[in-house]
Enzyme design. Structure first.
Site, PDB file in Angstrom:
ATOM      1  N   LYS A 179       0.858  -1.184   0.000  1.00 18.87           N
ATOM      2  CA  LYS A 179       0.000   0.000   0.000  1.00 18.87           C
ATOM      3  C   LYS A 179       0.891   1.228   0.000  1.00 18.87           C
ATOM      4  O   LYS A 179       1.809   1.331   0.829  1.00 18.87           O
ATOM      5  CB  LYS A 179      -0.926   0.020   1.212  1.00 18.87           C
ATOM      6  CG  LYS A 179      -1.855   1.232   1.220  1.00 18.87           C
ATOM      7  CD  LYS A 179      -3.000   1.067   2.202  1.00 18.87           C
ATOM      8  CE  LYS A 179      -2.639   1.532   3.575  1.00 18.87           C
ATOM      9  NZ  LYS A 179      -3.831   1.590   4.466  1.00 18.87           N
ATOM     10  N   LYS A 181       1.203   5.252   0.470  1.00 23.11           N
ATOM     11  CA  LYS A 181       0.561   6.453   0.989  1.00 23.11           C
ATOM     12  C   LYS A 181       0.791   7.611   0.029  1.00 23.11           C
ATOM     13  O   LYS A 181       1.948   7.923  -0.328  1.00 23.11           O
ATOM     14  CB  LYS A 181       1.142   6.806   2.368  1.00 23.11           C
ATOM     15  CG  LYS A 181       0.789   5.825   3.468  1.00 23.11           C
ATOM     16  CD  LYS A 181      -0.656   5.938   3.897  1.00 23.11           C
ATOM     17  CE  LYS A 181      -0.938   5.117   5.143  1.00 23.11           C
ATOM     18  NZ  LYS A 181      -2.350   5.229   5.576  1.00 23.11           N
ATOM     19  N   GLU A 236      -7.905   3.878  -1.410  1.00 24.16           N
ATOM     20  CA  GLU A 236      -8.484   4.043  -0.079  1.00 24.16           C
ATOM     21  C   GLU A 236      -8.771   5.504   0.227  1.00 24.16           C
ATOM     22  O   GLU A 236      -7.891   6.361   0.079  1.00 24.16           O
ATOM     23  CB  GLU A 236      -7.539   3.466   0.973  1.00 24.16           C
ATOM     24  CG  GLU A 236      -8.065   3.542   2.397  1.00 24.16           C
ATOM     25  CD  GLU A 236      -7.153   2.848   3.392  1.00 24.16           C
ATOM     26  OE1 GLU A 236      -7.447   2.949   4.603  1.00 24.16           O
ATOM     27  OE2 GLU A 236      -6.157   2.234   2.981  1.00 24.16           O
TER      28      GLU A 236
END
Length: 385
Positions: A179, A181, A236
């Protein structure tokens, strides 16, 4: 003798009664800077809960936050104060094995304060599980999976460093899903960074991204297609938590799945997201939802709506991560895996035997309760003075 109101022997009631609850703030440095859209941390802070029963068995729990009251309204200082002044007094003398009743007591003593409640509830499940010789997941309905895919988060902001970090994780067979950021920089800067990562890891790993509410709706509409072209699998919380309508509009136009995080704290929030069609996936976190039981509630609403489940984290140590795993291991599906890499981003973990990572999975501990043992030397070393 028996208590006529419960049918439970008096000595067993005394054994399972909560006799003390202690909270300690700890600050543990991280191995590198962890950059989110609105904050960066070089140390992670926790409140560690030690809960003792009448039989002498002790349970442990953990509440994590990021950078003070910036990710949510709770800070470690407020968590400790709420536990010491309100939640602990509400539970002292109460039976530890009546989990729903304990949850009701805590909700009556304090509104929200979900991270504080999650730490105590984790300690209750740990203590009762140890008393009965079973894992906490067995108190939640039983084991569905003994391990689950685990992601690593790339969040230094330096693509060269992140590529090296990812390749190290791949070589060690720790993580093959990452993932990234984004949101701390402009979208074009983020896209250039993501392009370098995607090219370097092509054929070896998959990528998702987390904007942590950094974008507005026009920005997201513009940049989501570019993320799709790079092979990003999931995005997300691109928009602010309040903007469910915007999330629903994005989802209607996007070919990329969207994941809800900060907009889902309660089961009621999850129902709102489901009703409006604002997400394809939800990130589950004990500190958001208020504990193991409430996380199961949120997951149940999501499952009923056909929304996928993802195991989110706030850089928990093996204590907090183990509590999450007890919930995740009992869910019918966890199609997007989890991201409980927190123990490995700390310079030192807080338990005697850290959780096991192998073959790109994190493994459920075999021991009773949460399955981990607090390292008291490390607790003393990192405790805030």
């Amino acid at each position: 003798m028996h208590d006529s109101s419960t049918g439970v022997p008096d000595d067993l009631q005394r054994d399972l009664a909560v006799v003390s609850i202690r909270s300690t703030i700890v600050d543990v440095p991280t191995v590198r800077r962890h950059q989110l859209s609105s904050l960066a941390v070089r140390a992670q802070s926790y409140v560690i809960v030690e809960l003792r029963l009448g039989n002498g068995v002790e349970g442990i729990g953990e509440a994590a936050t990021l950078g003070g009251p910036r990710w949510s309204e709770e800070s470690v200082e407020s968590i400790k104060s709420t536990i010491d002044s309100y939640l602990a007094p509400a539970l002292l003398g109460a039976p530890a094995d009546r989990f729903e009743a304990a949850r009701t007591r805590m909700d009556a003593a304090a509104k929200r304060n979900n991270a504080a409640k999650a730490a105590i509830e984790s300690a209750l499940f740990d203590a009762v599980g140890k008393t009965l010789g079973v894992r906490a997941v067995q108190l939640l309905g039983g084991v569905v999976r003994e391990s689950m895919p685990v992601l690593w988060t790339l969040a230094s902001g330096d693509p060269a460093q992140e590529i090296e970090e990812a390749k190290e994780k791949l070589a060690a067979r720790l993580h093959d899903k990452f993932k990234v950021k984004i949101g701390a920089h402009s979208p074009d800067v983020d896209l250039a960074r993501l392009r370098r990562l995607a090219e370097a890891l092509a054929g070896h790993a998959s990528l998702i991204v987390d904007a942590n509410q950094a974008w507005d709706e026009p920005t997201a509409l513009r940049w989501l297609p570019a993320l799709r072209e790079l092979g990003i699998r999931l995005v997300e919380q691109p928009l602010s938590a309040w903007n469910l309508g915007g999330m629903a509009r994005l989802r209607a136009h996007s070919t990329l799945p969207l994941m809800a995080d900060e907009c889902v704290f309660s089961a009621h929030d999850m129902l709102d997201v489901a009703r409006i069609g604002a997400a394809d996936v939800v990130s589950l976190k004990l500190v958001k939802h208020g504990g193991l039981l409430a996380t199961r509630d949120v997951a149940a609403v999501a499952e009923a709506a056909g929304i996928g489940l993802y195991g989110g984290c706030l850089l928990e140590s093996s204590i907090g991560a183990a509590a999450h795993l007890q919930v995740f291991a009992g869910l019918r599906e966890l199609g997007w895996g989890c991201e409980h890499f927190g123990p490995h981003i700390l310079v030192e973990d807080l338990v005697e035997q850290p959780l096991r990572f192998a073959d790109f999975h994190i493994h459920l501990p075999a021991r009773p309760g949460l399955g981990v043992t607090l390292d008291r030397d490390k607790l003393r070393h990192y405790a805030r003075g």
